[in-house]
Design an enzyme around this catalytic site. Sequence first.
Site, PDB file in Angstrom:
ATOM      1  N   HIS A 146      -3.364   7.089   2.129  1.00 24.10           N
ATOM      2  CA  HIS A 146      -3.754   5.771   1.645  1.00 24.10           C
ATOM      3  C   HIS A 146      -5.139   5.454   2.178  1.00 24.10           C
ATOM      4  O   HIS A 146      -5.424   5.648   3.353  1.00 24.10           O
ATOM      5  CB  HIS A 146      -2.738   4.726   2.110  1.00 24.10           C
ATOM      6  CG  HIS A 146      -3.223   3.324   1.935  1.00 24.10           C
ATOM      7  ND1 HIS A 146      -3.684   2.849   0.724  1.00 24.10           N
ATOM      8  CD2 HIS A 146      -3.339   2.293   2.820  1.00 24.10           C
ATOM      9  CE1 HIS A 146      -4.058   1.587   0.868  1.00 24.10           C
ATOM     10  NE2 HIS A 146      -3.859   1.233   2.125  1.00 24.10           N
ATOM     11  N   CYS A 156       0.801  -1.223   0.000  1.00 21.70           N
ATOM     12  CA  CYS A 156       0.000   0.000   0.000  1.00 21.70           C
ATOM     13  C   CYS A 156       0.835   1.275   0.000  1.00 21.70           C
ATOM     14  O   CYS A 156       0.339   2.342  -0.352  1.00 21.70           O
ATOM     15  CB  CYS A 156      -0.955   0.001   1.180  1.00 21.70           C
ATOM     16  SG  CYS A 156      -2.067  -1.422   1.211  1.00 21.70           S
ATOM     17  N   ASN A 194     -10.084  -0.223  -0.439  1.00 18.69           N
ATOM     18  CA  ASN A 194      -8.621  -0.172  -0.363  1.00 18.69           C
ATOM     19  C   ASN A 194      -8.050  -0.751  -1.650  1.00 18.69           C
ATOM     20  O   ASN A 194      -8.153  -1.953  -1.889  1.00 18.69           O
ATOM     21  CB  ASN A 194      -8.157  -0.971   0.857  1.00 18.69           C
ATOM     22  CG  ASN A 194      -6.648  -0.942   1.052  1.00 18.69           C
ATOM     23  OD1 ASN A 194      -5.890  -0.601   0.144  1.00 18.69           O
ATOM     24  ND2 ASN A 194      -6.191  -1.332   2.228  1.00 18.69           N
TER      25      ASN A 194
END
Length: 324
Positions: free
Chosen positions: A251, A114, A281
């Site tokens: 993020h 990520c 996500n």
Amino acid sequence: MWRSVIAGCGSYLPANKVTNANLAERVETTDAWIRERTGILVRHFAAEGEKTSDLAMAAARAALADAGVDAAEVDLIVLATATPDQTFPATATRVQAGLGCRPGAPAFDIQAVCSGFLYALSVADALIKAGQARTALVIGAETFSRILDFTDRTTCVLFGDGAGAVVLRATPSTGDGGERGILSTHLHADGRHHDLLYVDGGPSSTGTVGHLRMQGREVFRHAVTNLYEVVLEALAANGLQADAIDWVVPHQANQRILDGTAKKLGIDPAKVISTIALHANTSAASVPLALCEARRDGRIQPGQLILLEAMGGGFTWGSALVRL
């Protein structure tokens, strides 16, 4: 001295939208359970046969068009992904060929999950500052739907597929404090926690692709602390206070993490770009996706100070301070 300026931005989401209700038909969960714990309403999954490189190329084409740059001008591609088309070659090389970028120019992948886009942005920025590239494509692209365990409701509801890209252009630095470009990047990792967020497969271990595994409570605890510290690091490096930041683009892991980090920093939640509800996500794609959306809808304006931050498996984490 060269400075890296974001000249264009582009994004791509697969057409297939998967709602919480859709997932509730497949796994023991409910729309309310997912909303309350994550803030997610919908995510996008790649179609059968749609690869990470396809998503990456779509986002890259949009970024090039936004920048008014021809693909033949691109002399560097850095692609962040944890879900490459193949073990090798690098997915970036497929993107280079597919876009018609200049043969012979470097193109490679970076894997920091990520945090990958910030790692890729930092590397591209360093190469531009060193005079080794003039026009770079930095891409985050993922097909996380391919590594989800749809018997594990605590993880499969969190992730989606997508891609985001920016075009970096080398611009002479004037030394003026108000000039555009990447002002600083900071990267970190702590491998002691690699078993808190990982995929239980790989060519040299199991010989399988594997599925994503996560200890959510522990990840949350580390995320808020690490992101808080890396934001303070970015502010200190530039002699700034938190109120100088126009927008934070984090993020998009979980709305609770976004809220917790903003509260700890004393940043107005209205300054935090959140796309988690409609994207979920998307790992390395989440930061550029959120950046592009906020730029496209007019929230982010030229000349504003933007703080990008992310944390991913490994653990890895980082930040970038940018004046658009």
